[in-house]
Structures are given as C-alpha cells and as structure tokens.
Design a protein around this motif. Sequence first.
Motif, short mmCIF file in Angstrom:
data_model
loop_
_atom_site.label_atom_id
_atom_site.label_comp_id
_atom_site.label_asym_id
_atom_site.label_seq_id
_atom_site.Cartn_x
_atom_site.Cartn_y
_atom_site.Cartn_z
N ILE A 13 39.70 54.57 41.74
CA ILE A 13 39.71 53.19 41.26
C ILE A 13 40.78 53.07 40.19
O ILE A 13 40.71 53.75 39.16
N ASP A 14 41.77 52.24 40.44
CA ASP A 14 42.88 52.03 39.52
C ASP A 14 42.49 50.93 38.53
O ASP A 14 42.44 49.75 38.88
N PHE A 15 42.20 51.31 37.29
CA PHE A 15 41.74 50.35 36.29
C PHE A 15 42.82 49.33 35.93
O PHE A 15 42.51 48.20 35.57
N TYR A 16 44.07 49.70 36.04
CA TYR A 16 45.14 48.73 35.75
C TYR A 16 45.15 47.61 36.79
O TYR A 16 45.30 46.44 36.45
N LYS A 17 44.92 47.97 38.04
CA LYS A 17 44.82 46.95 39.09
C LYS A 17 43.55 46.12 38.92
O LYS A 17 43.55 44.91 39.17
N CYS A 18 42.48 46.77 38.50
CA CYS A 18 41.23 46.04 38.24
C CYS A 18 41.44 44.98 37.15
O CYS A 18 40.92 43.87 37.25
N LYS A 24 42.79 37.36 37.63
CA LYS A 24 42.83 36.42 38.76
C LYS A 24 41.45 35.80 38.99
O LYS A 24 41.34 34.61 39.30
N PHE A 25 40.40 36.59 38.85
CA PHE A 25 39.03 36.09 38.96
C PHE A 25 38.78 35.03 37.89
O PHE A 25 38.23 33.96 38.18
N CYS A 46 39.26 44.27 30.52
CA CYS A 46 38.09 44.14 31.38
C CYS A 46 38.45 44.53 32.82
O CYS A 46 39.44 44.07 33.37
N ILE A 47 37.59 45.39 33.40
CA ILE A 47 37.87 45.92 34.73
C ILE A 47 36.71 45.74 35.71
O ILE A 47 36.86 46.04 36.90
N ALA A 48 35.55 45.26 35.21
CA ALA A 48 34.38 45.20 36.09
C ALA A 48 33.35 44.21 35.55
O ALA A 48 33.37 43.87 34.37
N LEU A 49 32.46 43.80 36.44
CA LEU A 49 31.27 43.04 36.06
C LEU A 49 30.12 44.03 35.93
O LEU A 49 30.08 45.03 36.64
N PHE A 61 33.43 46.91 40.14
CA PHE A 61 34.82 46.98 39.72
C PHE A 61 35.66 45.96 40.49
O PHE A 61 35.40 45.68 41.65
N PHE A 62 36.69 45.45 39.83
CA PHE A 62 37.62 44.50 40.44
C PHE A 62 38.70 45.23 41.21
O PHE A 62 39.88 44.92 41.13
N SER A 63 38.30 46.22 41.97
CA SER A 63 39.22 46.97 42.82
C SER A 63 39.39 46.21 44.13
O SER A 63 38.74 45.20 44.36
N GLU A 64 40.30 46.71 44.96
CA GLU A 64 40.51 46.10 46.28
C GLU A 64 40.25 47.17 47.34
O GLU A 64 41.05 48.11 47.46
#
Length: 101
Positions: A13-18, A24-25, A46-49, A61-64
């Motif tokens: 999981i790339d936290f920078y991408k998250c 964007k969210f 912030c990287i996750a809910l 996580f806000f991963s893709e």
Amino acid sequence: MNYQDNEGQTHFIDFYKCRINFSKFMMKENDLTEEERIDLEQRTKCIALRDAFTKTMYIEFFSEPPIRIEFKKKLFKDPYKEFRKLVDIINEHGWKTFDMG
C-alpha cells in the motif's frame, strides 16, 4: 506498507498515493476546487478512513483499489487492541487516519 491477503499474497500500500486519493475523496465530498484539493494534498497526511464504533471495526486505505482491514472478533482475541495498534503504528510513522466514528 506491506500486508498479506486472505490467499497469502503479499501486497504493498503506497501511502503517498493514498494521500492523493484522500484529497480527491475530500474534493468530491466537500465540493472543493482543484486548487483547494492540491493545497489539501500538500498539507494532509491522511491515508485512510477508520471506524471503531461499527459492528466490525475497520481501517480502509485510499489505495487503488481500496483496501479494507476488518477487525473481527472471530479473528482477534481483542479486536480493539489490534485496531489501536495499527492506528498507532500509522501515526508513529507520520501518517493519519480519518475518524468516521
């Protein structure tokens, strides 16, 4: 962060991408302009809910694609302790999670 899925495969999981995906969210949720989104992206860590007050606690996580870790009683002796442990590790490394609870 590396994690192992239910099939035993290791993923990253790339936290920078998250962080970018979080901005964007927030842009969609709060009707931000692109300029405001970029400003938020540069300021946020912030990287996750996270939610400890749902029936099954989770960190998503806000991963893709989004990765959701659920802390189920049948998997953990003390789900809240494991939930807090991961949140604390994330925080110790300078990242944040957005509290939904």
